[in-house]
Design a protein around this motif. Structure first.
Motif, PDB file in Angstrom:
ATOM      1  N   GLN A   1       0.818  -1.209   0.000  1.00 26.20           N
ATOM      2  CA  GLN A   1       0.000   0.000   0.000  1.00 26.20           C
ATOM      3  C   GLN A   1       0.855   1.264   0.000  1.00 26.20           C
ATOM      4  O   GLN A   1       0.581   2.209  -0.742  1.00 26.20           O
ATOM      5  CB  GLN A   1      -0.923   0.000   1.218  1.00 26.20           C
ATOM      6  CG  GLN A   1      -1.750   1.271   1.374  1.00 26.20           C
ATOM      7  CD  GLN A   1      -2.638   1.225   2.600  1.00 26.20           C
ATOM      8  OE1 GLN A   1      -2.683   0.215   3.310  1.00 26.20           O
ATOM      9  NE2 GLN A   1      -3.344   2.297   2.861  1.00 26.20           N
ATOM     10  N   ASN A   2       1.876   1.291   0.845  1.00 25.88           N
ATOM     11  CA  ASN A   2       2.686   2.484   1.016  1.00 25.88           C
ATOM     12  C   ASN A   2       3.979   2.355   0.218  1.00 25.88           C
ATOM     13  O   ASN A   2       4.915   1.689   0.653  1.00 25.88           O
ATOM     14  CB  ASN A   2       3.008   2.701   2.496  1.00 25.88           C
ATOM     15  CG  ASN A   2       3.852   3.946   2.738  1.00 25.88           C
ATOM     16  OD1 ASN A   2       4.192   4.668   1.804  1.00 25.88           O
ATOM     17  ND2 ASN A   2       4.194   4.193   3.990  1.00 25.88           N
ATOM     18  N   PRO A   3       4.058   3.001  -0.953  1.00 26.92           N
ATOM     19  CA  PRO A   3       5.265   2.824  -1.779  1.00 26.92           C
ATOM     20  C   PRO A   3       6.514   3.391  -1.136  1.00 26.92           C
ATOM     21  O   PRO A   3       7.604   2.857  -1.309  1.00 26.92           O
ATOM     22  CB  PRO A   3       4.910   3.570  -3.070  1.00 26.92           C
ATOM     23  CG  PRO A   3       3.856   4.549  -2.677  1.00 26.92           C
ATOM     24  CD  PRO A   3       3.080   3.886  -1.581  1.00 26.92           C
ATOM     25  N   TYR A   4       6.380   4.488  -0.395  1.00 22.78           N
ATOM     26  CA  TYR A   4       7.564   5.082   0.218  1.00 22.78           C
ATOM     27  C   TYR A   4       8.130   4.171   1.290  1.00 22.78           C
ATOM     28  O   TYR A   4       9.344   4.016   1.423  1.00 22.78           O
ATOM     29  CB  TYR A   4       7.241   6.451   0.817  1.00 22.78           C
ATOM     30  CG  TYR A   4       8.474   7.224   1.222  1.00 22.78           C
ATOM     31  CD1 TYR A   4       9.346   7.731   0.256  1.00 22.78           C
ATOM     32  CD2 TYR A   4       8.786   7.433   2.557  1.00 22.78           C
ATOM     33  CE1 TYR A   4      10.490   8.430   0.609  1.00 22.78           C
ATOM     34  CE2 TYR A   4       9.928   8.136   2.928  1.00 22.78           C
ATOM     35  CZ  TYR A   4      10.776   8.626   1.952  1.00 22.78           C
ATOM     36  OH  TYR A   4      11.911   9.311   2.308  1.00 22.78           O
ATOM     37  N   GLY A   5       7.249   3.525   2.061  1.00 23.20           N
ATOM     38  CA  GLY A   5       7.702   2.624   3.110  1.00 23.20           C
ATOM     39  C   GLY A   5       8.367   1.373   2.571  1.00 23.20           C
ATOM     40  O   GLY A   5       9.155   0.734   3.272  1.00 23.20           O
TER      41      GLY A   5
ATOM     42  N   LEU B   1      11.654   1.405 -16.340  1.00 25.13           N
ATOM     43  CA  LEU B   1      11.244   2.773 -16.011  1.00 25.13           C
ATOM     44  C   LEU B   1      10.341   3.328 -17.110  1.00 25.13           C
ATOM     45  O   LEU B   1       9.313   3.956 -16.837  1.00 25.13           O
ATOM     46  CB  LEU B   1      12.463   3.670 -15.837  1.00 25.13           C
ATOM     47  CG  LEU B   1      13.192   3.605 -14.497  1.00 25.13           C
ATOM     48  CD1 LEU B   1      14.459   4.467 -14.548  1.00 25.13           C
ATOM     49  CD2 LEU B   1      12.302   4.056 -13.353  1.00 25.13           C
ATOM     50  N   GLU B   2      10.732   3.092 -18.342  1.00 26.89           N
ATOM     51  CA  GLU B   2       9.932   3.580 -19.471  1.00 26.89           C
ATOM     52  C   GLU B   2       8.563   2.905 -19.508  1.00 26.89           C
ATOM     53  O   GLU B   2       7.546   3.560 -19.772  1.00 26.89           O
ATOM     54  CB  GLU B   2      10.676   3.321 -20.778  1.00 26.89           C
ATOM     55  CG  GLU B   2       9.944   3.846 -22.012  1.00 26.89           C
ATOM     56  CD  GLU B   2      10.709   3.586 -23.296  1.00 26.89           C
ATOM     57  OE1 GLU B   2      10.193   3.950 -24.368  1.00 26.89           O
ATOM     58  OE2 GLU B   2      11.814   3.004 -23.226  1.00 26.89           O
ATOM     59  N   LYS B   3       8.520   1.610 -19.209  1.00 28.93           N
ATOM     60  CA  LYS B   3       7.265   0.874 -19.275  1.00 28.93           C
ATOM     61  C   LYS B   3       6.265   1.349 -18.222  1.00 28.93           C
ATOM     62  O   LYS B   3       5.052   1.239 -18.419  1.00 28.93           O
ATOM     63  CB  LYS B   3       7.523  -0.623 -19.122  1.00 28.93           C
ATOM     64  CG  LYS B   3       8.207  -1.254 -20.324  1.00 28.93           C
ATOM     65  CD  LYS B   3       8.399  -2.737 -20.158  1.00 28.93           C
ATOM     66  CE  LYS B   3       9.176  -3.329 -21.338  1.00 28.93           C
ATOM     67  NZ  LYS B   3       8.473  -3.152 -22.623  1.00 28.93           N
ATOM     68  N   VAL B   4       6.757   1.861 -17.100  1.00 32.22           N
ATOM     69  CA  VAL B   4       5.832   2.338 -16.061  1.00 32.22           C
ATOM     70  C   VAL B   4       5.629   3.850 -16.132  1.00 32.22           C
ATOM     71  O   VAL B   4       5.053   4.451 -15.219  1.00 32.22           O
ATOM     72  CB  VAL B   4       6.308   1.931 -14.653  1.00 32.22           C
ATOM     73  CG1 VAL B   4       6.360   0.418 -14.511  1.00 32.22           C
ATOM     74  CG2 VAL B   4       7.643   2.574 -14.296  1.00 32.22           C
ATOM     75  N   GLY B   5       6.090   4.480 -17.222  1.00 33.05           N
ATOM     76  CA  GLY B   5       5.794   5.881 -17.435  1.00 33.05           C
ATOM     77  C   GLY B   5       6.765   6.851 -16.813  1.00 33.05           C
ATOM     78  O   GLY B   5       6.440   8.042 -16.640  1.00 33.05           O
ATOM     79  N   LEU B   6       7.973   6.402 -16.482  1.00 34.11           N
ATOM     80  CA  LEU B   6       8.998   7.286 -15.935  1.00 34.11           C
ATOM     81  C   LEU B   6      10.109   7.491 -16.971  1.00 34.11           C
ATOM     82  O   LEU B   6      10.101   6.880 -18.046  1.00 34.11           O
ATOM     83  CB  LEU B   6       9.547   6.704 -14.634  1.00 34.11           C
ATOM     84  CG  LEU B   6       8.509   6.608 -13.498  1.00 34.11           C
ATOM     85  CD1 LEU B   6       9.099   5.916 -12.285  1.00 34.11           C
ATOM     86  CD2 LEU B   6       7.967   7.987 -13.115  1.00 34.11           C
ATOM     87  N   LYS B   7      11.077   8.356 -16.633  1.00 32.83           N
ATOM     88  CA  LYS B   7      12.088   8.762 -17.601  1.00 32.83           C
ATOM     89  C   LYS B   7      13.477   8.250 -17.220  1.00 32.83           C
ATOM     90  O   LYS B   7      13.733   7.954 -16.049  1.00 32.83           O
ATOM     91  CB  LYS B   7      12.095  10.287 -17.709  1.00 32.83           C
ATOM     92  CG  LYS B   7      10.780  10.872 -18.186  1.00 32.83           C
ATOM     93  CD  LYS B   7      10.825  12.390 -18.224  1.00 32.83           C
ATOM     94  CE  LYS B   7       9.498  12.968 -18.704  1.00 32.83           C
ATOM     95  NZ  LYS B   7       9.523  14.452 -18.738  1.00 32.83           N
TER      96      LYS B   7
ATOM     97  N   GLY C   1       2.354   8.881  -6.482  1.00 33.40           N
ATOM     98  CA  GLY C   1       2.031   8.079  -7.655  1.00 33.40           C
ATOM     99  C   GLY C   1       3.268   7.575  -8.376  1.00 33.40           C
ATOM    100  O   GLY C   1       3.318   6.431  -8.834  1.00 33.40           O
ATOM    101  N   GLN C   2       4.291   8.419  -8.462  1.00 37.47           N
ATOM    102  CA  GLN C   2       5.543   7.998  -9.092  1.00 37.47           C
ATOM    103  C   GLN C   2       6.227   6.904  -8.285  1.00 37.47           C
ATOM    104  O   GLN C   2       6.776   5.947  -8.848  1.00 37.47           O
ATOM    105  CB  GLN C   2       6.476   9.197  -9.250  1.00 37.47           C
ATOM    106  CG  GLN C   2       6.042  10.187 -10.321  1.00 37.47           C
ATOM    107  CD  GLN C   2       6.928  11.418 -10.344  1.00 37.47           C
ATOM    108  OE1 GLN C   2       7.335  11.931  -9.299  1.00 37.47           O
ATOM    109  NE2 GLN C   2       7.242  11.893 -11.542  1.00 37.47           N
TER     110      GLN C   2
ATOM    111  N   VAL D   1      -4.706  10.060  -9.545  1.00 37.01           N
ATOM    112  CA  VAL D   1      -3.528   9.191  -9.589  1.00 37.01           C
ATOM    113  C   VAL D   1      -3.948   7.725  -9.521  1.00 37.01           C
ATOM    114  O   VAL D   1      -3.337   6.867 -10.173  1.00 37.01           O
ATOM    115  CB  VAL D   1      -2.555   9.545  -8.456  1.00 37.01           C
ATOM    116  CG1 VAL D   1      -1.337   8.643  -8.483  1.00 37.01           C
ATOM    117  CG2 VAL D   1      -2.115  11.007  -8.569  1.00 37.01           C
ATOM    118  N   GLN D   2      -4.990   7.437  -8.752  1.00 38.58           N
ATOM    119  CA  GLN D   2      -5.526   6.073  -8.729  1.00 38.58           C
ATOM    120  C   GLN D   2      -5.843   5.597 -10.132  1.00 38.58           C
ATOM    121  O   GLN D   2      -5.491   4.487 -10.531  1.00 38.58           O
ATOM    122  CB  GLN D   2      -6.801   6.015  -7.883  1.00 38.58           C
ATOM    123  CG  GLN D   2      -6.596   6.003  -6.386  1.00 38.58           C
ATOM    124  CD  GLN D   2      -7.889   5.763  -5.645  1.00 38.58           C
ATOM    125  OE1 GLN D   2      -8.871   5.272  -6.211  1.00 38.58           O
ATOM    126  NE2 GLN D   2      -7.911   6.109  -4.376  1.00 38.58           N
TER     127      GLN D   2
END
Length: 276
Positions: free
Chosen positions: A100-104, A139-145, A159-160, A190-191
Motif C-alpha cells: 500500500q505504502n510505496p515510500y515505506g 522505467l519507461e514501461k511504467v511511465g517514468l524517464k 504516484g511515481q 492518480v488512482q
C-alpha cells in the motif's frame, strides 16, 4: 485470459497463538478459516473486505512471507509450504507483492536504479550493464524517464513511487502479482493512472493479479472475479458481474449498500476522464 489455473488455494487456514499472562489464558486467533479459490492465468481476482477480515494475512501466505497453519496453495502447478523450508528461488521469483505504502517499501538511501536492479542482483547472474539496461527499460514501461534512474525515492510523488514499486515487482517477470491496497493511499486522479498502468502491464506481461482492496468502485473497475471476506472466511465468490448484480451473503449486501457508486460504466468513464 487463457483459462488455465495458475493459483489454486484449498481450505487455507492461519492461526495465531496469543500468549497468556497472570490472569489471562493462552488463546488462538483464527485469521483465515478455510479459504478456497482459484485464479485463472492472466486474470484479476479482487479480494474485498473490511480491516481485520484476513486479506493481508492471505497476501503474506501467497507471497511466501508467512506459513499457513493448514490447507494447500499451488502456484503454477507447484505446491508451496514455507514451513518446510523447500521453496526454490525460481518459485519465489514467480510471485511478487506491491504494498500500500510505496515510500515505506522503498529504501530511502538507494537510488531508483539500485532499487530496480536489486532483484536481478540477488536472483540472477546478469552482468551490471544488462541490469542497468533492464532497469531503464522498465522505467519507461511504467511511465517514468531515464533521468529518474539516478534519483532517490523522496524526490518523487506518491504516484511515481508506486510506479517504481510496481516496476521493481515485475523486474523478475513474475507470473503472479499480489497487490495489497496499491492505490488506497493515492488521490483519485492518480488512482486512475495506476489502475490503467496495471491493466497495460497485465496485457504486456501476461500477469495474474490478486488485488486486495476495500474500495468497491476500484474493485468493480479492475476485477474479473471477486471474493468477499468476513472474519477470515470467504463468504462470497464469483465473477464481478455476478457478485455485484446479485450478492448472496448478507454481509456482501451490507457492504455494497454502504457504497454510493453503483454503475460500472459511470465508474469506467470517471476513471478514464481522471486519467486523461
Amino acid at each position: 485470459m487463457s483459462g488455465d489455473i495458475i493459483l489454486k488455494v484449498r481450505d487455507l487456514k492461519r492461526d495465531y497463538v496469543t500468549k497468556g499472562g497472570l490472569f489471562k489464558k493462552e488463546s488462538t486467533l483464527s485469521a483465515l478459516k478455510g479459504v478456497s479459490f482459484d485464479v485463472e492465468r492472466g486474470s484479476t481476482l479482487a479480494v474485498v473486505g473490511e480491516s481485520g477480515c484476513g486479506k493481508s494475512t492471505l497476501a503474506r501466505i501467497l507471497t511466501m512471507i508467512d506459513p499457513a497453519t493448514a490447507g494447500t496453495v499451488e502456484i503454477d502447478g507447484t505446491a508451496i509450504d514455507i514451513s518446510k523450508g523447500n521453496i526454490s528461488r525460481e518459485m519465489r521469483q514467480k510471485v511478487q507483492i506491491v504494498f500500500q505504502n510505496p515510500y515505506g517499501s522503498l529504501n530511502p538511501r538507494q537510488k531508483i536504479g539500485a532499487v530496480l536492479e536489486e532483484p536481478l542482483l540477488l536472483n540472477s547472474d546478469k552482468p551490471a550493464a544488462e541490469r542497468r539496461d533492464l532497469a531503464l527499460s522498465m522505467l519507461e514501461k511504467v511511465g517514468l524517464k531515464p533521468e529518474h534512474y539516478g534519483r532517490y525515492p523522496h524526490m518523487f510523488s506518491g504516484g511515481q513511487r508506486q510506479r517504481i514499486a510496481i516496476a521493481r515487482a515485475i523486474m523478475l517477470q513474475p507470473k503472479l502479482l499480489v497487490l495489497d491496497e496499491p492505490v488506497s493511499a493515492l488521490d483519485l486522479s492518480v488512482q486512475a493512472q495506476i489502475l490503467n498502468l496495471l491493466a497495460d502491464l497485465q496485457d504486456e506481461f501476461d500477469l495474474t493479479y490478486v488485488f486486495i482492496s476495500h474500495d468497491l468502485s476500484v474493485v468493480r473497475y479492475i476485477a474479473d472475479k471477486v471474493m468477499v471476506m468476513y472474519f477470515g472466511e470467504a463468504v462470497e465468490y464469483g465473477t464481478r458481474d455476478e457478485v455485484f448484480s446479485d450478492p448472496k451473503h448478507s454481509y456482501t449486501k451490507t457492504l455494497f449498500a454502504a457504497t454510493p457508486r453503483a454503475d460500472i460504466e459511470s465508474i469506467r468513464e470517471r476513471l478514464a476522464n481522471k486519467a486523461a
